[in-house]
Design an enzyme around this catalytic site. Structure first.
Site, PDB file in Angstrom:
ATOM      1  N   SER A 142     -11.612  -3.994 -41.424  1.00 37.07           N
ATOM      2  CA  SER A 142     -12.336  -2.811 -40.946  1.00 37.07           C
ATOM      3  C   SER A 142     -12.724  -2.012 -42.172  1.00 37.07           C
ATOM      4  O   SER A 142     -12.127  -2.178 -43.236  1.00 37.07           O
ATOM      5  CB  SER A 142     -11.395  -1.979 -40.074  1.00 37.07           C
ATOM      6  OG  SER A 142     -11.893  -0.683 -39.877  1.00 37.07           O
ATOM      7  N   TYR A 155      -3.745   3.288 -37.827  1.00 40.72           N
ATOM      8  CA  TYR A 155      -4.784   2.246 -37.887  1.00 40.72           C
ATOM      9  C   TYR A 155      -5.071   1.872 -39.337  1.00 40.72           C
ATOM     10  O   TYR A 155      -5.133   0.693 -39.693  1.00 40.72           O
ATOM     11  CB  TYR A 155      -6.057   2.727 -37.186  1.00 40.72           C
ATOM     12  CG  TYR A 155      -7.137   1.666 -37.079  1.00 40.72           C
ATOM     13  CD1 TYR A 155      -6.979   0.570 -36.224  1.00 40.72           C
ATOM     14  CD2 TYR A 155      -8.321   1.759 -37.814  1.00 40.72           C
ATOM     15  CE1 TYR A 155      -7.967  -0.398 -36.112  1.00 40.72           C
ATOM     16  CE2 TYR A 155      -9.318   0.799 -37.701  1.00 40.72           C
ATOM     17  CZ  TYR A 155      -9.139  -0.282 -36.849  1.00 40.72           C
ATOM     18  OH  TYR A 155     -10.122  -1.245 -36.751  1.00 40.72           O
TER      19      TYR A 155
HETATM   20  N1  LIG Z   1     -15.299  -1.901 -32.879  1.00 44.34           N
HETATM   21  C1  LIG Z   1     -15.229  -1.407 -34.100  1.00 44.34           C
HETATM   22  O1  LIG Z   1     -15.830  -0.369 -34.429  1.00 44.34           O
HETATM   23  C2  LIG Z   1     -14.438  -2.115 -35.165  1.00 44.34           C
HETATM   24  C3  LIG Z   1     -14.625  -1.708 -36.493  1.00 44.34           C
HETATM   25  C4  LIG Z   1     -13.886  -2.337 -37.486  1.00 44.34           C
HETATM   26  C5  LIG Z   1     -12.998  -3.334 -37.154  1.00 44.34           C
HETATM   27  N2  LIG Z   1     -12.835  -3.690 -35.854  1.00 44.34           N
HETATM   28  C6  LIG Z   1     -11.859  -4.732 -35.570  1.00 44.34           C
HETATM   29  O2  LIG Z   1     -12.485  -5.784 -34.877  1.00 44.34           O
HETATM   30  C7  LIG Z   1     -11.513  -6.490 -34.096  1.00 44.34           C
HETATM   31  C8  LIG Z   1     -12.079  -6.709 -32.695  1.00 44.34           C
HETATM   32  O3  LIG Z   1     -12.258  -5.442 -32.089  1.00 44.34           O
HETATM   33  P1  LIG Z   1     -13.423  -5.141 -31.035  1.00 44.34           P
HETATM   34  O4  LIG Z   1     -14.017  -3.839 -31.448  1.00 44.34           O
HETATM   35  O5  LIG Z   1     -14.273  -6.314 -30.858  1.00 44.34           O
HETATM   36  O6  LIG Z   1     -12.550  -4.789 -29.730  1.00 44.34           O
HETATM   37  P2  LIG Z   1     -12.331  -5.569 -28.343  1.00 44.34           P
HETATM   38  O7  LIG Z   1     -11.309  -4.773 -27.615  1.00 44.34           O
HETATM   39  O8  LIG Z   1     -13.615  -5.826 -27.665  1.00 44.34           O
HETATM   40  O9  LIG Z   1     -11.732  -6.965 -28.816  1.00 44.34           O
HETATM   41  C9  LIG Z   1     -10.359  -7.192 -28.994  1.00 44.34           C
HETATM   42  C10 LIG Z   1      -9.946  -8.334 -28.090  1.00 44.34           C
HETATM   43  O10 LIG Z   1      -8.570  -8.605 -28.310  1.00 44.34           O
HETATM   44  C11 LIG Z   1      -7.918  -8.717 -27.054  1.00 44.34           C
HETATM   45  N3  LIG Z   1      -6.511  -8.360 -27.238  1.00 44.34           N
HETATM   46  C12 LIG Z   1      -5.983  -7.138 -27.463  1.00 44.34           C
HETATM   47  N4  LIG Z   1      -4.650  -7.218 -27.588  1.00 44.34           N
HETATM   48  C13 LIG Z   1      -4.339  -8.530 -27.456  1.00 44.34           C
HETATM   49  C14 LIG Z   1      -3.126  -9.259 -27.498  1.00 44.34           C
HETATM   50  N5  LIG Z   1      -1.949  -8.648 -27.692  1.00 44.34           N
HETATM   51  N6  LIG Z   1      -3.165 -10.598 -27.326  1.00 44.34           N
HETATM   52  C15 LIG Z   1      -4.343 -11.247 -27.116  1.00 44.34           C
HETATM   53  N7  LIG Z   1      -5.525 -10.604 -27.057  1.00 44.34           N
HETATM   54  C16 LIG Z   1      -5.521  -9.265 -27.231  1.00 44.34           C
HETATM   55  C17 LIG Z   1      -8.656  -7.745 -26.149  1.00 44.34           C
HETATM   56  O11 LIG Z   1      -8.464  -8.021 -24.773  1.00 44.34           O
HETATM   57  C18 LIG Z   1     -10.087  -7.975 -26.593  1.00 44.34           C
HETATM   58  O12 LIG Z   1     -10.680  -9.058 -25.912  1.00 44.34           O
HETATM   59  C19 LIG Z   1     -10.245  -5.645 -34.158  1.00 44.34           C
HETATM   60  O13 LIG Z   1      -9.360  -6.208 -35.098  1.00 44.34           O
HETATM   61  C20 LIG Z   1     -10.744  -4.291 -34.654  1.00 44.34           C
HETATM   62  O14 LIG Z   1      -9.741  -3.574 -35.341  1.00 44.34           O
HETATM   63  C21 LIG Z   1     -13.543  -3.106 -34.849  1.00 44.34           C
END
Ligand SMILES: NC(=O)c1ccc[n+]([C@@H]2O[C@H](COP(=O)([O-])OP(=O)(O)OC[C@H]3O[C@@H](n4cnc5c(N)ncnc54)[C@H](O)[C@@H]3O)[C@@H](O)[C@H]2O)c1
Length: 267
Positions: A142, A155
């Site tokens: 991130s 975080y």
């Molecule tokens: N959205 C943002 O702005 C952003 C920015 C930087 C980094 N990220 C990172 O990207 C990654 C994906 O996030 P996203 O934004 O796509 O969110 P999201 O919630 O759409 O995706 C995360 C997925 O992980 C699953 N999940 C959560 N806990 C779980 C567990 N214990 N076991 C199995 N599955 C689990 C959720 O159901 C979901 O499908 C994360 O690591 C997040 O920190 C996101």
């Protein structure tokens, strides 16, 4: 393009957002993909992608569920070449001042369990197969693995921890396995915060939040999950990145070249 024909990937947290976009992109490149996903509804939606995807319901913070996802993926597709970790929770910007002290214990364990321990477990479970296939790992970091204020202390600390994990594992698994990461900037997904802090309402996909995120990066970019997949595909494909390990691609609109007086030079 079919740059990943005959390759097999396992994606943790591939049921929505960035992980789901990566699953679809890997399939588009010809790969077979196993997915470990907590939500039964999302697992059902993944099954609709057809025979190229093996969706396994389970908790990425559990060793047994990682082992199940690994063995079902290899059982279905015979090998493993790529591990992508996308599981993650946010802390909805819970700044130190607003973090109730009596909740820190539980909140710390929750976010470190999902954002860090799950990456360690998936890596451990897949390592031997990846050594055998001379494959690769791609972690999801991130902007919070680099700069302050993309979350609160929990975080931030969890994403810096993944950076440490990446560097160590890249060292330990060389010369057989390449280990890299993608660090997305704020992206319109349904990512949720921490149960322990009563933060289960997604915050990031609102138009107001997207407008705010766009205004702070030099490229003035607004991100959907699909906007980051090119970085994952590049790192997953040894034909494109065979000399690349220990590297993190910042897919964040240029936060590292933000100005102080103005966000971007031309503005
Ligand atoms: N959205 C943002 O702005 C952003 C920015 C930087 C980094 N990220 C990172 O990207 C990654 C994906 O996030 P996203 O934004 O796509 O969110 P999201 O919630 O759409 O995706 C995360 C997925 O992980 C699953 N999940 C959560 N806990 C779980 C567990 N214990 N076991 C199995 N599955 C689990 C959720 O159901 C979901 O499908 C994360 O690591 C997040 O920190 C996101």
């Amino acid at each position: 393009m079919a740059g990943l024909n005959d390759k097999v990937a396992l994606v943790t947290g591939g049921g929505s957002g960035i992980g789901r976009a990566v699953v679809e992109a890997l399939v588009g490149e010809g790969a077979k993909v196993g997915v470990l996903e907590l939500s039964p509804e999302k697992v059902e939606e993944l099954e609709a992608l057809g025979d190229s995807v093996k969706a396994v319901r389970g908790d990425a913070t559990s060793l047994e569920d990682n082992e199940k996802a690994f063995s079902e993926t290899v059982g279905a597709f015979d090998r493993l070449d790529v591990l992508v970790c996308c599981v993650g929770l946010w802390d909805n910007q819970a700044k130190l001042k607003r973090l109730p002290k009596e909740k820190i214990d539980e909140a710390f364990d929750e976010i470190f369990g999902v954002n860090v321990k799950s990456y360690v477990l998936a890596t451990k479970v897949c390592a031997d197969a990846l050594i055998e296939s001379e494959g690769c790992i791609v972690y999801t970091l991130s902007n919070s693995a680099f700069y302050p204020d993309g979350g609160g202390p929990l975080y931030m600390a969890s994403k810096f921890a993944v950076r440490g994990l990446l560097v160590e594992v890249a060292y330990e698994l060389a010369p057989k396995v390449r280990v890299n990461g993608v660090a997305p900037g704020g992206t319109a997904t349904g990512i949720v915060g921490l149960k322990s802090l009563d933060q289960e309402e997604p915050m990031l996909a609102s138009p107001k939040m997207q407008e705010a995120l766009k205004s702070i990066n030099p490229l003035q970019a607004e991100f959907a999950a699909e906007d980051h997949v090119g970085a994952y595909l590049y790192l997953a494909n040894a034909k494109l990145s065979k000399g690349v390990t220990g590297v993190i691609i910042n897919s964040d609109g240029g936060l590292g070249v933000r100005g102080l007086s103005k966000v971007a030079g031309l503005l």
